[in-house]
Design an enzyme around this catalytic site. Structure first.
Site, PDB file in Angstrom:
ATOM      1  N   ASP A 193       0.827  -1.213   0.000  1.00  0.00           N
ATOM      2  CA  ASP A 193       0.000   0.000   0.000  1.00  0.00           C
ATOM      3  C   ASP A 193       0.862   1.264   0.000  1.00  0.00           C
ATOM      4  O   ASP A 193       2.035   1.235   0.340  1.00  0.00           O
ATOM      5  CB  ASP A 193      -0.911   0.011   1.230  1.00  0.00           C
ATOM      6  CG  ASP A 193      -0.120   0.047   2.534  1.00  0.00           C
ATOM      7  OD1 ASP A 193       0.829  -0.750   2.668  1.00  0.00           O
ATOM      8  OD2 ASP A 193      -0.430   0.884   3.403  1.00  0.00           O
ATOM      9  N   GLU A 194       0.234   2.369  -0.372  1.00  0.00           N
ATOM     10  CA  GLU A 194       0.796   3.716  -0.255  1.00  0.00           C
ATOM     11  C   GLU A 194       2.233   3.803  -0.774  1.00  0.00           C
ATOM     12  O   GLU A 194       3.130   4.317  -0.103  1.00  0.00           O
ATOM     13  CB  GLU A 194       0.726   4.182   1.208  1.00  0.00           C
ATOM     14  CG  GLU A 194      -0.701   4.303   1.735  1.00  0.00           C
ATOM     15  CD  GLU A 194      -0.761   4.797   3.163  1.00  0.00           C
ATOM     16  OE1 GLU A 194      -1.690   5.564   3.479  1.00  0.00           O
ATOM     17  OE2 GLU A 194       0.103   4.411   3.981  1.00  0.00           O
ATOM     18  N   VAL A 195       2.429   3.310  -1.982  1.00  0.00           N
ATOM     19  CA  VAL A 195       3.771   3.305  -2.560  1.00  0.00           C
ATOM     20  C   VAL A 195       3.985   4.594  -3.367  1.00  0.00           C
ATOM     21  O   VAL A 195       3.366   4.803  -4.407  1.00  0.00           O
ATOM     22  CB  VAL A 195       3.983   2.071  -3.461  1.00  0.00           C
ATOM     23  CG1 VAL A 195       5.381   2.107  -4.086  1.00  0.00           C
ATOM     24  CG2 VAL A 195       3.794   0.793  -2.644  1.00  0.00           C
TER      25      VAL A 195
END
Length: 532
Positions: A325-327
């Site tokens: 996530d949230e890369v």
């Protein structure tokens, strides 16, 4: 067979009239079991629990060589009897009102804990076969553990008589979970959680019949777990004392497994991994741009392989969580050697993100794991994911229906309803969050393997984690355990019963917050625990 069934019901009626509350809609105000069982009948008499309450296992196929059942039974009796000054004189009581023990019959000789294991049980109090005992049947020892928890909630200390009473007998409870995955996430990177506190969280999960501890072990801020294959990863811990040895992690897993709880270990890659580079700076794209992990380096994937190889020695759950996530790929696009690598391989930044996730998945598969990834991986390249992927929803509603329509499995944790760090989300919202919203196809419903409440660690440590988790996690626990048609349509119907469970947690040493107010709220003025 018919004569035996008739005999059972005749004996039940001898012990008192039976009130049926399991069919045609449950009157949830009649008793205080949490979560609500699938089927319940009860009567109007009272029994007294003997001081030397016994466990009998004659006739069972389960040998209990590991001692799981005996340990759980002893713990259950200790929790019920606590440190009360109990009256030891039972001579004035008629033998027919004294409950001497619990007879347990378990069908399977195997006590290996794994995903999808049969957790059903049947509880009769008193037993129609042995009237001075309660009777518990289960396919597996883990179903029996749930039955013990339910039995413990039938027992109450009466200060006027100084005895443990079992009210509203006879009881017939037939129960099984709605979802196989009923999780709670704890985060030990944003704040370190001491081992005794993690064990207390596990104990509290048992009371609510949750069965997966999702251990978000590491993140940007710290890397507290020893990894024997790459020992310098430990340099990312906050301090020398805020660490978990490999042996301590194994102890957490064993402690949880003996209580019927699987441990889902998570390493969140490629983002959320700045702490990895404190021991191995070459994992960073550069000294000035430190995450996500360097996609161009073979060493990055060797480290992931080493971690998962070590994980496979102690984390025996079917799944491992690989995050995803949230890369933010801006570091890749501003680092010359990574830009050169991307050009050489004909990739843009989004393709590199996909490459990283899919390669990490292959490594996990090589170690025998199936994979859980946060939903961004599905949202960006869902058709490329391994078919052994479980998509972990967190951004909001509507994702699960897309995931299962694509033929993948899903865990629901939508942040607007099931994030415990959102203190303004009430227990009522937790209770009413339905994992199968808008999923009407029966086969697709089966792909939603369950749900999870998430206790992210930015604002909790050992001082406040319990009251932030409970009682809101219990509201979700009933949603995940209880058959859909037995769930209340209005949270007001369960307020009194949940308040009772919250007070029960307090009595058992779990610092559950009051129902009134937001998460982690304070009690309102002097008053009874049950009215808070």
């Amino acid at each position: 067979m018919g004569l035996q069934l008739l005999r059972v019901w005749l004996l039940l009626f001898l012990f008192g009239l039976v009130a049926i509350v399991g069919g045609g809609g449950v009157n949830v105000g009649d008793f205080n079991i949490w979560p609500m069982p699938k089927s319940v009948t009860n009567g109007h008499r009272k029994l007294y629990m003997a001081l030397d309450f016994q466990l009998i296992t004659e006739g069972t196929n389960y040998s209990d060589a590991s001692g799981i059942l005996k340990e759980a039974f002893t713990t259950m009796v200790d929790v019920v009897q606590m440190d009360y000054a109990l009256d030891a004189n039972f001579s004035a009581l008629h033998p027919s009102v004294v409950l001497k023990g619990l007879q347990v019959l378990i069908s399977s000789p195997n006590d290996q804990l794994q995903y999808g294991i049969d957790e059903s049980y049947k509880l009769l109090v008193p037993s129609p076969y042995k009237p001075d005992f309660a009777h518990l049947e289960a396919q597996t020892v883990y179903g029996a553990l749930h039955g013990l928890q339910t039995f413990s909630q039938l027992c109450h200390f009466n200060s006027a008589t100084s005895r443990i009473e079992v009210l509203m007998v006879p009881w017939t409870i037939i129960d099984q979970p709605r979802f196989s995955y009923r999780g709670l996430l704890i985060d030990t990177s944003r704040h370190y959680q001491p081992l005794p506190m993690i064990k207390k969280v596990i104990d509290s999960m048992v009371y609510a019949k949750l069965n997966v501890l999702h251990w978000h072990i590491v993140d940007t801020q710290s890397f507290p777990l020893e990894i024997p294959s790459y020992p310098k990863l430990w340099d990312g811990a906050y301090s020398f004392s805020e660490r978990y040895t490999f042996a301590e992690a194994a102890e957490i897993v064993s402690y949880a497994q003996r209580r019927g709880i699987n441990v889902l270990a998570e390493i969140d890659v490629p983002g959320h991994a700045l702490s990895w580079g404190r021991g191995y700076p070459s994992l960073w794209p550069s000294k000035n741009c430190q995450q996500p992990l360097d996609v161009s380096s073979e060493f990055t994937f060797k480290v992931i392989d080493g971690i998962l190889s070590d994980f496979s020695k102690i984390f025996k759950f079917k799944f491992v969580h690989l995050g995803g996530d949230e890369v933010d790929t801006s570091c890749w696009m501003s680092t010359p050697h990574i830009m050169n690598w991307l050009r050489k391989h004909g990739m843009n930044e989004s393709e590199a993100y996909q490459y990283f996730v899919l390669r990490a998945q292959k490594i996990a598969l090589s170690h025998g794991y199936e994979i859980v990834n946060w939903e961004e991986t599905f949202n960006n390249f869902g058709s490329k994911l391994s078919r052994k992927t479980v998509v972990h929803n967190w951004l909001g509603g509507g994702v699960a229906e897309k995931v299962v329509a694509a033929g993948l499995r899903c865990i629901v944790s939508n942040q607007d309803k099931w994030y415990l760090d959102h203190l303004d989300t009430t227990w009522q919202q937790f209770y009413m969050n339905e994992p199968l919203t808008n999923i009407t196809n029966t086969e697709q419903q089966k792909l939603v393997i369950g749900g999870e409440v998430c206790m992210w660690g930015e604002t909790v440590d050992g001082s406040d984690i319990e009251q932030t988790i409970w009682p809101r996690a219990a509201a979700a626990a009933e949603r995940l355990w209880t058959t859909y048609n037995k769930l209340a349509r209005d949270p007001k119907q369960v307020t009194r019963r949940l308040a009772h469970f919250r007070c029960l947690l307090n009595q058992r040493g779990i610092a559950a917050a009051p129902l009134a107010g937001p998460g982690r709220g304070a009690p309102q003025e002097p008053g009874s625990c049950y009215s808070q």
